[in-house]
Every structure is written in C-alpha cells, then in structure tokens.
Motif scaffolding. Structure first.
Motif, PDB file in Angstrom:
ATOM      1  N   GLY A 257      -9.934   0.349   1.364  1.00  0.00           N
ATOM      2  CA  GLY A 257     -10.396   1.205   2.450  1.00  0.00           C
ATOM      3  C   GLY A 257     -11.725   1.849   2.100  1.00  0.00           C
ATOM      4  N   GLY A 258     -11.683   3.100   1.634  1.00  0.00           N
ATOM      5  CA  GLY A 258     -12.894   3.887   1.381  1.00  0.00           C
ATOM      6  C   GLY A 258     -13.967   3.155   0.583  1.00  0.00           C
TER       7      GLY A 258
ATOM      8  N   GLU B 230       0.840  -1.196   0.000  1.00  0.00           N
ATOM      9  CA  GLU B 230       0.000   0.000   0.000  1.00  0.00           C
ATOM     10  C   GLU B 230       0.878   1.249   0.000  1.00  0.00           C
ATOM     11  OE1 GLU B 230      -4.096  -0.951   1.770  1.00  0.00           O
ATOM     12  OE2 GLU B 230      -2.775  -0.563   3.450  1.00  0.00           O
TER      13      GLU B 230
ATOM     14  N   ILE C 143      -3.064   6.048  -0.443  1.00  0.00           N
ATOM     15  CA  ILE C 143      -4.115   5.633   0.495  1.00  0.00           C
ATOM     16  C   ILE C 143      -5.042   6.808   0.801  1.00  0.00           C
ATOM     17  CG2 ILE C 143      -4.599   4.822   2.831  1.00  0.00           C
ATOM     18  CD1 ILE C 143      -2.090   3.186   2.748  1.00  0.00           C
ATOM     19  N   GLY C 144      -6.313   6.642   0.456  1.00  0.00           N
ATOM     20  CA  GLY C 144      -7.327   7.642   0.773  1.00  0.00           C
ATOM     21  C   GLY C 144      -7.125   8.960   0.046  1.00  0.00           C
TER      22      GLY C 144
ATOM     23  N   LEU D 260      -6.477  -4.667  -0.914  1.00  0.00           N
ATOM     24  CA  LEU D 260      -6.935  -4.267   0.423  1.00  0.00           C
ATOM     25  C   LEU D 260      -7.612  -2.914   0.215  1.00  0.00           C
ATOM     26  CD1 LEU D 260      -7.069  -4.642   3.494  1.00  0.00           C
ATOM     27  CD2 LEU D 260      -4.744  -3.760   3.660  1.00  0.00           C
TER      28      LEU D 260
ATOM     29  N   GLY E 248      -3.119  -2.034  -2.283  1.00  0.00           N
ATOM     30  CA  GLY E 248      -4.052  -1.137  -1.590  1.00  0.00           C
ATOM     31  C   GLY E 248      -3.705   0.310  -1.858  1.00  0.00           C
ATOM     32  N   GLY E 249      -4.730   1.133  -2.039  1.00  0.00           N
ATOM     33  CA  GLY E 249      -4.518   2.560  -2.255  1.00  0.00           C
ATOM     34  C   GLY E 249      -5.459   3.078  -3.327  1.00  0.00           C
ATOM     35  N   SER E 250      -6.605   3.643  -2.865  1.00  0.00           N
ATOM     36  CA  SER E 250      -7.600   4.227  -3.770  1.00  0.00           C
ATOM     37  C   SER E 250      -8.047   3.253  -4.864  1.00  0.00           C
ATOM     38  CB  SER E 250      -7.072   5.533  -4.370  1.00  0.00           C
ATOM     39  OG  SER E 250      -6.826   6.471  -3.337  1.00  0.00           O
TER      40      SER E 250
HETATM   41  C1  PEP Z   1      -6.248   1.197   3.205  1.00  0.00           C
HETATM   42  O1  PEP Z   1      -6.270   1.994   4.120  1.00  0.00           O
HETATM   43  O2  PEP Z   1      -5.883   0.041   3.419  1.00  0.00           O
HETATM   44  C2  PEP Z   1      -6.645   1.673   1.875  1.00  0.00           C
HETATM   45  C3  PEP Z   1      -6.204   1.020   0.850  1.00  0.00           C
HETATM   46  O3  PEP Z   1      -7.448   2.800   1.819  1.00  0.00           O
HETATM   47  P1  PEP Z   1      -8.127   3.442   0.513  1.00  0.00           P
HETATM   48  O4  PEP Z   1      -8.665   2.290  -0.310  1.00  0.00           O
HETATM   49  O5  PEP Z   1      -9.206   4.314   1.041  1.00  0.00           O
HETATM   50  O6  PEP Z   1      -7.062   4.185  -0.206  1.00  0.00           O
END
Ligand code: PEP
Length: 255
Positions: A236-237, A169, A174-175, A234, A213-215
C-alpha cells in the motif's frame, strides 16, 4: 513453478498526472522481470486506461483493478464490471481487501461471487484475507483466515484456482507501520498453503502464490520474501513512491 509477485495497491490516492509520473518513475528504474518474478500495479479505476497505455509492450508488469462488481452488467449505478476491467487492459483484480470488507461491508458470499465473475472474464484474482487485532490477540487467526479462504475460494475448481493469488494481510499491520514478523508471516502462509492443499492437493497448493501485505517496505521486504511460503507482497503506502516501490521490487528480485 510458482510466481513471486510484488503488487502495488494505490488505494484512493493520486490524481491522473501524479499517477502518470509515478508509473514513469517505476518504469525508469524497473529491473528485468521474468515470468516467475512479476509486478502488478493497481491504481484507482480512472487511472486504468492511462496506466494500461504506459505498460503496453512491457513484459511481466501488468495492471489490476482494486475491485469489480459481482454481476455481469445492468442497473448497478456506480459499479464497474469485470468485463469492463478486462476491456481497459487490466489482467488482474484485487478482491476482498480488508478495507472493502470493513468499510463497504463486503461479505464472504459477495466476495465469492465477485471472484467467480472476475475469473469468468479472464482476470487473475488477488484474493485478500487477514485477521483483525482482537483475533490475533486471541490466537485464533488460523481459524479466522481459514474460514475466509473456504468461504471465498472453495467453490472454485482446481483449474480456476490457478488464476488466483492469495494475499495475506493482517489488518493490524495495514498502514500502521506495524509489520508482522517474518515468523508470523511464514506461519500463516504455511497454514494457508496447507488449507489449499487439503482441498485441492499439494501440487495446486505448491503452485499458488501467497503474498504478504501490511507495512511492507524496502527495509523489511527481503526478510519477509525470503520465507519459504511468502511469494512477494501486496504493497500500500510504500507503492506510492517510485524509489520505495522499486526497493521492494529489487528485494523480490534478490530472493
Ligand atoms: C494494503 O492496503 O494492501 C497494504 C498492505 O497497505 P500498507 O502497505 O500501507 O500497510
């Protein structure tokens, strides 16, 4: 054969009622998962018992905690042990999320202990790594992530590593709405797999799931998950809305 996995990280969002209806919504639209195409849900600790009940009897969708402590039990007010996580019905735990590393100052040494504690208690570990923007800008992300992997995981045996999923990530993604390109993701995932292969051999590395992971969202998931070394995400939002999360799950199913 290595697994593709889409894992939801709710972070510190949703009350119990909201969590219940989100899981109901996901279950209502869930495609037929398999041993090699799995979903994981990581709600906050207080949701775990409720979500465990909702997932009972459902195949290949399992529960995760977002953290656990490095010690087995004792005077650690406010902490949750790996055995408690296991006993509530969770089979996974996220370790080393960048928010834990940054805001709670979790060190590589602590994360290595947490990982061992989780594995000893029969949990599968989703171990997070990833570089901040200044490291990416300096083009030293490979060395940075390699050091995180070595420090957090290389005390494990090859047998133990079978119960570890790695999540790459990049912190700058991320976010932020700024996603790594599929080429950037593929390059880093291939690097991570080479790092694992150098220590544990090609067979172990080929069996290790490495998530991005990351957006990640429904519109970019299929492209990312089609990369040869990207084994899912992975999230998040986009895991906080059933239709968006289902869109990402469906992207995994089509890859
Ligand atoms: C995370 O926090 O693991 C993540 C990937 O967040 P987002 O999808 O919101 O970027």
């Amino acid at each position: 054969m290595r697994k593709k996995i889409v894992a939801a990280n709710w972070k510190m969002n949703l009350n119990l009622e909201e969590g219940k209806s989100l899981v109901d919504g996901i279950l209502a639209g869930l495609p037929a998962l398999t041993e090699t195409k799995q979903v994981v849900i990581a709600p906050p600790f207080v949701h775990l018992a409720q979500t465990a009940q909702q997932l009972q009897g459902k195949a290949n969708i399992t529960l995760a905690a977002q953290n656990c402590y490095s010690e087995a039990s004792g005077a650690y007010t406010g902490e949750i042990s790996a055995s408690m996580v296991k006993s509530v019905g969770a089979g996974n735990v996220i370790i080393g999320h960048s928010e834990r590393r940054e805001y709670f100052k979790e060190s590589d040494a602590l994360l290595a202990k947490k990982t061992s504690q989780a594995l000893e208690n029969g949990l599968r570990v989703i171990f997070c790594c990833g570089e901040p923007l200044e490291i990416r800008d300096a083009d030293t992300q490979n060395e940075f992530v390699e050091a995180q992997i070595k420090a957090g995981l290389f005390h494990l045996t090859a047998e133990e590593l079978k119960n570890v999923v790695i999540a790459y990530e990049p912190i700058w993604a991320i976010g932020t709405g700024r996603t790594a390109s599929s080429q950037q993701a593929q390059d880093m995932h291939a690097h991570i797999r080479n790092v694992v292969a150098a220590q544990y051999g090609k067979e172990v590395a080929d069996d290790t799931s490495i998530l991005y992971g990351g957006s990640c969202k429904p519109s970019n998931a299929a492209e990312l998950f089609s990369c040869p070394d990207v084994d899912g995400g992975l999230i998040g939002g986009a895991s906080l809305k059933a239709d968006e999360f289902l869109g990402i799950i469906n992207a995994m199913m089509s890859c």
